[in-house]
Design a protein around this motif. Structure first.
Motif, PDB file in Angstrom:
ATOM      1  N   LEU A 230       0.890  -1.112  -0.034  1.00 15.15           N
ATOM      2  CA  LEU A 230      -0.130  -0.068  -0.041  1.00 15.15           C
ATOM      3  C   LEU A 230       0.690   1.181   0.087  1.00 15.15           C
ATOM      4  O   LEU A 230       0.552   2.229  -0.796  1.00 15.15           O
ATOM      5  CB  LEU A 230      -0.963  -0.137   1.347  1.00 15.15           C
ATOM      6  CG  LEU A 230      -2.136  -1.030   1.231  1.00 15.15           C
ATOM      7  CD1 LEU A 230      -2.789  -1.215   2.648  1.00 15.15           C
ATOM      8  CD2 LEU A 230      -3.233  -0.359   0.462  1.00 15.15           C
ATOM      9  N   SER A 233       2.910   2.140  -3.319  1.00 17.66           N
ATOM     10  CA  SER A 233       1.790   2.697  -4.298  1.00 17.66           C
ATOM     11  C   SER A 233       1.362   4.111  -4.170  1.00 17.66           C
ATOM     12  O   SER A 233       0.635   4.610  -5.020  1.00 17.66           O
ATOM     13  CB  SER A 233       0.697   1.717  -4.256  1.00 17.66           C
ATOM     14  OG  SER A 233       1.030   0.361  -4.593  1.00 17.66           O
ATOM     15  N   PHE A 274       4.241  -1.703 -10.429  1.00 20.83           N
ATOM     16  CA  PHE A 274       3.108  -2.704 -10.501  1.00 20.83           C
ATOM     17  C   PHE A 274       3.860  -4.036 -10.089  1.00 20.83           C
ATOM     18  O   PHE A 274       3.452  -4.859  -9.269  1.00 20.83           O
ATOM     19  CB  PHE A 274       2.586  -2.704 -12.044  1.00 20.83           C
ATOM     20  CG  PHE A 274       1.298  -3.446 -12.016  1.00 20.83           C
ATOM     21  CD1 PHE A 274      -0.016  -2.779 -11.808  1.00 20.83           C
ATOM     22  CD2 PHE A 274       1.333  -4.845 -12.279  1.00 20.83           C
ATOM     23  CE1 PHE A 274      -1.256  -3.472 -11.775  1.00 20.83           C
ATOM     24  CE2 PHE A 274       0.158  -5.495 -12.300  1.00 20.83           C
ATOM     25  CZ  PHE A 274      -0.981  -4.859 -12.246  1.00 20.83           C
ATOM     26  N   SER A 277       4.994  -4.126  -6.552  1.00 18.46           N
ATOM     27  CA  SER A 277       3.680  -4.295  -5.598  1.00 18.46           C
ATOM     28  C   SER A 277       3.146  -5.485  -5.591  1.00 18.46           C
ATOM     29  O   SER A 277       2.605  -6.250  -4.825  1.00 18.46           O
ATOM     30  CB  SER A 277       2.607  -2.907  -6.032  1.00 18.46           C
ATOM     31  OG  SER A 277       1.363  -3.262  -5.609  1.00 18.46           O
ATOM     32  N   ALA A 278       3.058  -5.940  -6.807  1.00 21.17           N
ATOM     33  CA  ALA A 278       2.166  -7.396  -7.297  1.00 21.17           C
ATOM     34  C   ALA A 278       2.970  -8.509  -6.426  1.00 21.17           C
ATOM     35  O   ALA A 278       2.558  -9.430  -6.057  1.00 21.17           O
ATOM     36  CB  ALA A 278       2.043  -7.472  -8.533  1.00 21.17           C
ATOM     37  N   VAL A 281       2.128  -8.340  -2.849  1.00 20.34           N
ATOM     38  CA  VAL A 281       0.836  -8.986  -2.685  1.00 20.34           C
ATOM     39  C   VAL A 281       0.690 -10.529  -2.917  1.00 20.34           C
ATOM     40  O   VAL A 281      -0.030 -11.350  -2.353  1.00 20.34           O
ATOM     41  CB  VAL A 281      -0.121  -8.282  -3.768  1.00 20.34           C
ATOM     42  CG1 VAL A 281      -1.503  -8.969  -3.762  1.00 20.34           C
ATOM     43  CG2 VAL A 281      -0.276  -6.843  -3.559  1.00 20.34           C
ATOM     44  N   LEU A 285      -0.616 -13.170  -0.345  1.00 18.97           N
ATOM     45  CA  LEU A 285      -1.568 -14.289  -0.487  1.00 18.97           C
ATOM     46  C   LEU A 285      -1.197 -15.752  -0.130  1.00 18.97           C
ATOM     47  O   LEU A 285      -1.916 -16.470   0.347  1.00 18.97           O
ATOM     48  CB  LEU A 285      -2.097 -14.154  -1.983  1.00 18.97           C
ATOM     49  CG  LEU A 285      -3.026 -12.914  -2.341  1.00 18.97           C
ATOM     50  CD1 LEU A 285      -3.310 -12.875  -3.715  1.00 18.97           C
ATOM     51  CD2 LEU A 285      -4.221 -13.029  -1.629  1.00 18.97           C
TER      52      LEU A 285
ATOM     53  N   VAL B 108      -5.098  -3.572  -3.383  1.00 23.20           N
ATOM     54  CA  VAL B 108      -3.781  -3.522  -3.001  1.00 23.20           C
ATOM     55  C   VAL B 108      -2.733  -3.074  -4.182  1.00 23.20           C
ATOM     56  O   VAL B 108      -1.585  -2.703  -3.825  1.00 23.20           O
ATOM     57  CB  VAL B 108      -3.173  -4.552  -2.376  1.00 23.20           C
ATOM     58  CG1 VAL B 108      -3.637  -4.704  -0.889  1.00 23.20           C
ATOM     59  CG2 VAL B 108      -3.660  -5.713  -3.170  1.00 23.20           C
ATOM     60  N   LEU B 109      -3.368  -2.865  -5.529  1.00 23.11           N
ATOM     61  CA  LEU B 109      -2.376  -2.712  -6.555  1.00 23.11           C
ATOM     62  C   LEU B 109      -2.265  -1.032  -6.679  1.00 23.11           C
ATOM     63  O   LEU B 109      -3.276  -0.282  -6.417  1.00 23.11           O
ATOM     64  CB  LEU B 109      -2.862  -3.170  -7.831  1.00 23.11           C
ATOM     65  CG  LEU B 109      -2.512  -4.782  -7.628  1.00 23.11           C
ATOM     66  CD1 LEU B 109      -2.973  -5.510  -8.904  1.00 23.11           C
ATOM     67  CD2 LEU B 109      -0.958  -5.183  -7.504  1.00 23.11           C
ATOM     68  N   PRO B 110      -1.206  -0.627  -7.218  1.00 24.99           N
ATOM     69  CA  PRO B 110      -1.157   1.000  -7.242  1.00 24.99           C
ATOM     70  C   PRO B 110      -2.431   1.611  -8.105  1.00 24.99           C
ATOM     71  O   PRO B 110      -2.408   1.475  -9.365  1.00 24.99           O
ATOM     72  CB  PRO B 110       0.243   1.037  -7.755  1.00 24.99           C
ATOM     73  CG  PRO B 110       0.880   0.002  -8.313  1.00 24.99           C
ATOM     74  CD  PRO B 110      -0.012  -1.072  -7.791  1.00 24.99           C
ATOM     75  N   VAL B 113      -1.273   3.799 -11.053  1.00 24.40           N
ATOM     76  CA  VAL B 113      -0.825   2.806 -12.450  1.00 24.40           C
ATOM     77  C   VAL B 113      -1.918   2.530 -13.059  1.00 24.40           C
ATOM     78  O   VAL B 113      -2.265   2.500 -14.334  1.00 24.40           O
ATOM     79  CB  VAL B 113       0.061   1.581 -11.803  1.00 24.40           C
ATOM     80  CG1 VAL B 113       0.249   0.853 -13.151  1.00 24.40           C
ATOM     81  CG2 VAL B 113       1.252   1.909 -11.253  1.00 24.40           C
ATOM     82  N   GLU B 206      -6.558   8.220  -5.867  1.00 24.80           N
ATOM     83  CA  GLU B 206      -5.373   7.657  -6.528  1.00 24.80           C
ATOM     84  C   GLU B 206      -5.899   7.615  -8.069  1.00 24.80           C
ATOM     85  O   GLU B 206      -5.237   7.761  -9.102  1.00 24.80           O
ATOM     86  CB  GLU B 206      -4.739   6.421  -6.039  1.00 24.80           C
ATOM     87  CG  GLU B 206      -4.240   6.658  -4.483  1.00 24.80           C
ATOM     88  CD  GLU B 206      -2.756   7.226  -4.410  1.00 24.80           C
ATOM     89  OE1 GLU B 206      -1.850   6.793  -5.189  1.00 24.80           O
ATOM     90  OE2 GLU B 206      -2.361   7.934  -3.512  1.00 24.80           O
TER      91      GLU B 206
END
Lengths: 296, 268
Positions: A230, A233, A274, A277-278, A281, A285, B108-110, B113, B206
């Protein structure tokens, strides 16, 4: 096949049209999430051309080479990762006692009240919360007014428009997410574990350090990854609390695209952000799956 | 007998709650201050800036723009999210955990973006909705629907499927069993999910950044644009209305579903 599943087999769950329930959302996500993000990935491999948005068939790695050969972008990436890591650790330290108190508050009304406070602050628009932070931390802000009226400093202490300010803001932003993750895990630790340690002669502190804290580890790990994803981003917090002086990846994306119209290079930075961040994540998970099976 | 919560832990928790809540209190005070800006100690309270907000073209129109956008988002997110949650809860399709994770991933992804990706997509695809309310709507649906899936999913998890099966075995058609049995049982979960969807859209920043147009901005964007240069107390007054809206919706959610139970299901 048991009786229950045999009955269920004739119900909605086995009915042909159950697929229809999920088709609209899948279609929406493919059209407005998968395809746009996919096109963004493709754009990042196009030759850089100022002002051009449309995709072309030329493929090149130039944008990535540029990113990884310019020290200011590498520094921005490093700064983003460092920032998100520091924020994860501080948020964890601030959130753990809060989550512990919420989880151990047995009075249902009081427990719900605390959860409402956390949820309400989480749902509140970040710009409003940052307005409050800026009034508190600014050069003429409340903290500096208090420090100066007490004669502790002559000039204002720079609490924002720097890296420190961004950390303060991001911790405020991330706290509710960490608290909610930890509350769930701490509530799931059977109290008998700590009682057993105590009855075997462990001091309270030792029982906490040796039993409760290790048992909250799955929540600590997944909460930290969530906060990392979080905060790396976030655009709004570095923009307002850093005053554009703390160049992190989301700020660079906005500057490339909105100010310089360099879509291809903006897309390259976006893809890199991206992917970072991914990754966080995905690990989150994976951990979540293991911890729910492992603890009980 | 010793306290259940050790004293140092309690003190740290109270400090933490101050950190979380004090900035919000400050916004309320800044919106109600008598002076031009908030000082410590506060000079006095007045409704001056609240009235100024109610008369300001900029913030009031942004407030209503956000309200309208959030309502539009809420309707679509509730329908798409509830249907998807029903599918995920009821099917034995092997990839349903992955599907659920996929639907929840935008949270949770930006957002910058995803907003940028949508902005470029709207331009290149010739849809003609970049920097319009329709483009914002699509971005907001992506970010609000996960909350509906989470909330409705939680209420489906506590609902006993055998009730629906009983209705079916007594001869009710699948639609009728759903309408008479399942729907009334998860209705409160759906309402709570739609409130979440509304409030997430109302506070969304955002994703809106790349998608909003200069003259029709959602409230967070309008506040951000003024906050970059100076502190306007009428922005804080607008904040008071937003804070009231959020508190009201969380209280309402709490009446509809058990917030504690919602948390326990988060990982599932």
């Amino acid at each position: 096949m048991t009786k229950a599943t045999a009955v269920r087999a004739s119900g909605l769950s086995q009915h042909q049209f159950k697929w229809l329930l999920v088709v609209p959302l899948v279609a929406f996500f493919v059209l407005f999430f998968v395809i746009p993000v996919g096109l963004l990935f493709a754009t990042s491999f196009n030759p850089a051309k100022v002002g051009q948005v449309a995709l072309v068939s030329d493929l090149t790695f130039d944008n990535y080479i540029r990113f990884f050969s310019r020290s200011n972008y590498l520094i921005a990436a490093g700064r983003s990762i460092l920032l998100a890591s520091i924020v994860s650790v501080i948020t964890l330290i601030v959130a753990y006692p809060m989550a512990f108190v919420i989880a151990k508050t047995e009075n249902p009304a009081r427990n719900t009240f605390l959860l409402i406070l956390v949820l309400a602050s989480m749902q509140l628009d970040m710009v409003i919360r940052l307005y409050g932070m800026m009034v508190i931390l600014g050069d003429n802000g409340l903290i500096n007014q208090i420090l100066q009226s007490m004669g502790l400093t002559d000039g204002p202490v720079a609490l924002m428009y720097n890296f420190r300010g961004v950390v303060f803001g991001l911790v405020q932003f991330a706290l509710p997410f960490m608290i909610l993750t930890l509350v769930g895990v701490i509530m799931g630790i059977p109290p008998s574990l700590e009682e057993a340690a105590r009855s075997l002669g462990a001091s309270r502190r030792r029982a906490f350090m040796r039993v409760t804290l290790p048992a909250s580890m799955p929540g600590i790990l997944s909460g930290s990854l969530l906060v990392f994803a979080l905060s790396i981003s976030s655009y709004i917090v570095p923009a307002l609390m850093g005053g554009f002086r703390v160049g992190v990846l989301p700020i660079h994306i906005y500057q490339q695209v909105a100010e310089s119209a360099r879509f291809q290079f903006g897309a390259t930075i976006a893809v890199i952000l991206f992917l970072i961040s991914a990754t966080a994540v995905a690990v989150y998970l994976k951990l979540g799956k293991r911890s729910s099976g492992g603890l009980a | 007998m010793e306290r259940k919560i050790p004293l140092p832990m309690l003190i740290l928790a109270i400090l933490g709650f101050c950190y979380l809540l004090f900035p919000i209190l400050v916004v309320v005070l800044a919106g109600l201050t008598t002076g031009e800006f908030l000082t410590f100690p506060p000079k006095g309270l007045s409704l001056r800036w609240v009235i100024s907000f109610l008369n300001s073209e900029k913030y009031l129109s942004a407030f209503f723009f956000s309200f309208k956008l959030a309502l539009m988002t809420m309707i679509v997110s509730t329908i798409l999210g509830t249907a998807a949650a029903l599918f995920i809860a009821r099917s034995r399709f092997v990839g349903r955990t992955a599907l659920r994770a996929f639907f929840l991933s935008p949270v949770v992804l930006p957002g910058v973006v995803v907003g940028f990706a949508l902005y470029a997509f709207f331009i290149t695809s010739g849809l003609g909705i970049s920097r319009t309310i329709w483009g914002l709507w699509i971005g907001h649906i992506l970010y609000s629907t996960p909350y509906v899936i989470g909330t409705v999913g939680a209420s489906l998890a506590t609902f006993d499927v055998s009730l629906e099966e009983a209705a079916r075995s007594l001869g009710a058609s699948p639609m009728r069993a759903f309408r008479k049995i399942t729907f009334p049982n998860i209705a409160q979960g759906i309402q709570a999910g739609s409130i979440f969807a509304f409030i997430v859209s109302f506070g969304q920043f955002e994703v809106s950044l790349f998608l909003s147009a200069p003259n029709s901005e959602p409230l967070p964007i309008a506040m951000y644009n003024s906050l970059r240069y100076k502190f306007e107390p009428d922005a804080a007054a607008a904040g008071i209305f937003a804070i009231t809206l959020v508190i009201a919706s969380v209280l309402l959610t709490n009446r509809l579903v058990n917030i504690r139970r919602l948390l326990e299901r988060q990982d599932g």
